[in-house]
Design a protein around this motif. Structure first.
Motif, mmCIF file in Angstrom:
data_model
loop_
_atom_site.group_PDB
_atom_site.id
_atom_site.type_symbol
_atom_site.label_atom_id
_atom_site.label_comp_id
_atom_site.label_asym_id
_atom_site.label_seq_id
_atom_site.Cartn_x
_atom_site.Cartn_y
_atom_site.Cartn_z
ATOM 1 N N UNK A 205 0.831 -1.203 0.000
ATOM 2 C CA UNK A 205 0.000 0.000 0.000
ATOM 3 C C UNK A 205 0.865 1.251 0.000
ATOM 4 N N UNK A 206 1.948 1.236 0.771
ATOM 5 C CA UNK A 206 2.854 2.387 0.808
ATOM 6 C C UNK A 206 3.505 2.606 -0.556
ATOM 7 N N UNK A 207 3.930 1.521 -1.189
ATOM 8 C CA UNK A 207 4.548 1.634 -2.516
ATOM 9 C C UNK A 207 3.553 2.161 -3.539
ATOM 10 N N UNK A 208 2.327 1.648 -3.481
ATOM 11 C CA UNK A 208 1.303 2.099 -4.421
ATOM 12 C C UNK A 208 1.016 3.585 -4.216
ATOM 13 N N UNK A 209 0.967 4.011 -2.976
ATOM 14 C CA UNK A 209 0.730 5.428 -2.677
ATOM 15 C C UNK A 209 1.899 6.281 -3.173
ATOM 16 N N UNK A 210 3.112 5.779 -2.993
ATOM 17 C CA UNK A 210 4.301 6.519 -3.440
ATOM 18 C C UNK A 210 4.348 6.599 -4.972
ATOM 19 N N UNK A 211 3.907 5.548 -5.653
ATOM 20 C CA UNK A 211 3.917 5.540 -7.114
ATOM 21 C C UNK A 211 2.866 6.472 -7.690
ATOM 22 N N UNK A 212 1.707 6.580 -7.047
ATOM 23 C CA UNK A 212 0.640 7.439 -7.554
ATOM 24 C C UNK A 212 0.824 8.892 -7.136
ATOM 25 N N UNK B 129 3.608 10.972 -7.152
ATOM 26 C CA UNK B 129 4.277 11.829 -8.141
ATOM 27 C C UNK B 129 3.437 12.027 -9.401
ATOM 28 N N UNK B 130 2.667 11.017 -9.775
ATOM 29 C CA UNK B 130 1.849 11.114 -10.980
ATOM 30 C C UNK B 130 0.729 12.139 -10.805
ATOM 31 N N UNK B 131 0.257 12.291 -9.574
ATOM 32 C CA UNK B 131 -0.828 13.229 -9.302
ATOM 33 C C UNK B 131 -0.350 14.667 -9.364
ATOM 34 N N UNK B 132 0.930 14.915 -9.166
ATOM 35 C CA UNK B 132 1.466 16.294 -9.156
ATOM 36 C C UNK B 132 1.615 16.869 -10.506
#
Length: 161
Positions: free
Chosen positions: A149-156, A158-161
């Motif tokens: 979950x932490x990795x998925x949050x970290x991956x999404x 930067x994409x959201x910015x």
């Protein structure tokens, strides 16, 4: 005019096939990467279990194939039901009962698998080790879930910015 139309269809087909081939290749690469990650995770699980359960090399050799099959069945059950894996933020009044029902169904199915493997594990490791196995395996699963979950949050993020 007819020749131009035929040429356009030929070119379109060629580009579509090329794009499809690239997409298929990427998918194959992604599959191989996922397979490698799953194998690394399995090796990590087995190393942790060897330590936590104080398994001898002989026990581990017998335990390994049974445990791999067990985890495969658990993984299959837990990944097949989308409602059970729904994120808290996606749960609404309309789908909440479906989510709870799906999660309860998963609990029943995983408990059935655990019950079935109980005696298989007891054939290769001591009963106290079997008891500890289920506790440690659950702990590993919870920690792995947190990390994913932490990795998925970290991956999404930067994409959201």
């Amino acid at each position: 005019m007819k020749k131009i139309l035929v040429l356009m269809v030929v070119f379109a087909t060629m580009f579509t096939q090329d794009a499809f081939a690239q997409q298929t290749q990427k998918t194959e690469e992604q599959k191989m990467t996922a397979k490698t990650k799953r194998e690394q995770m399995m090796q990590t699980r087995l190393e942790l279990l060897k330590t936590e359960l104080a398994l001898s090399n002989e026990q581990l050799a017998k335990f390994d194939p049974i445990y791999r099959k067990y985890r495969s069945e658990i993984q299959r059950v837990t990944s097949m039901n989308k409602e059970a894996r729904m994120k808290k933020s996606e749960i609404t009044n309309e789908n909440a009962l479906k989510v709870v029902s799906a999660r309860l169904a998963n609990n029943i199915l995983t408990s059935t698998i655990k019950q079935r493997y109980l005696l298989l594990f007891a054939d290769v490791i001591e009963p106290l080790q079997v008891m500890k196995l289920y506790r440690v395996d659950e702990k590993i699963s919870r920690e792995a879930s947190k990390i994913m979950k932490q990795r998925a949050a970290a991956e999404t993020a930067p994409a959201a910015k």
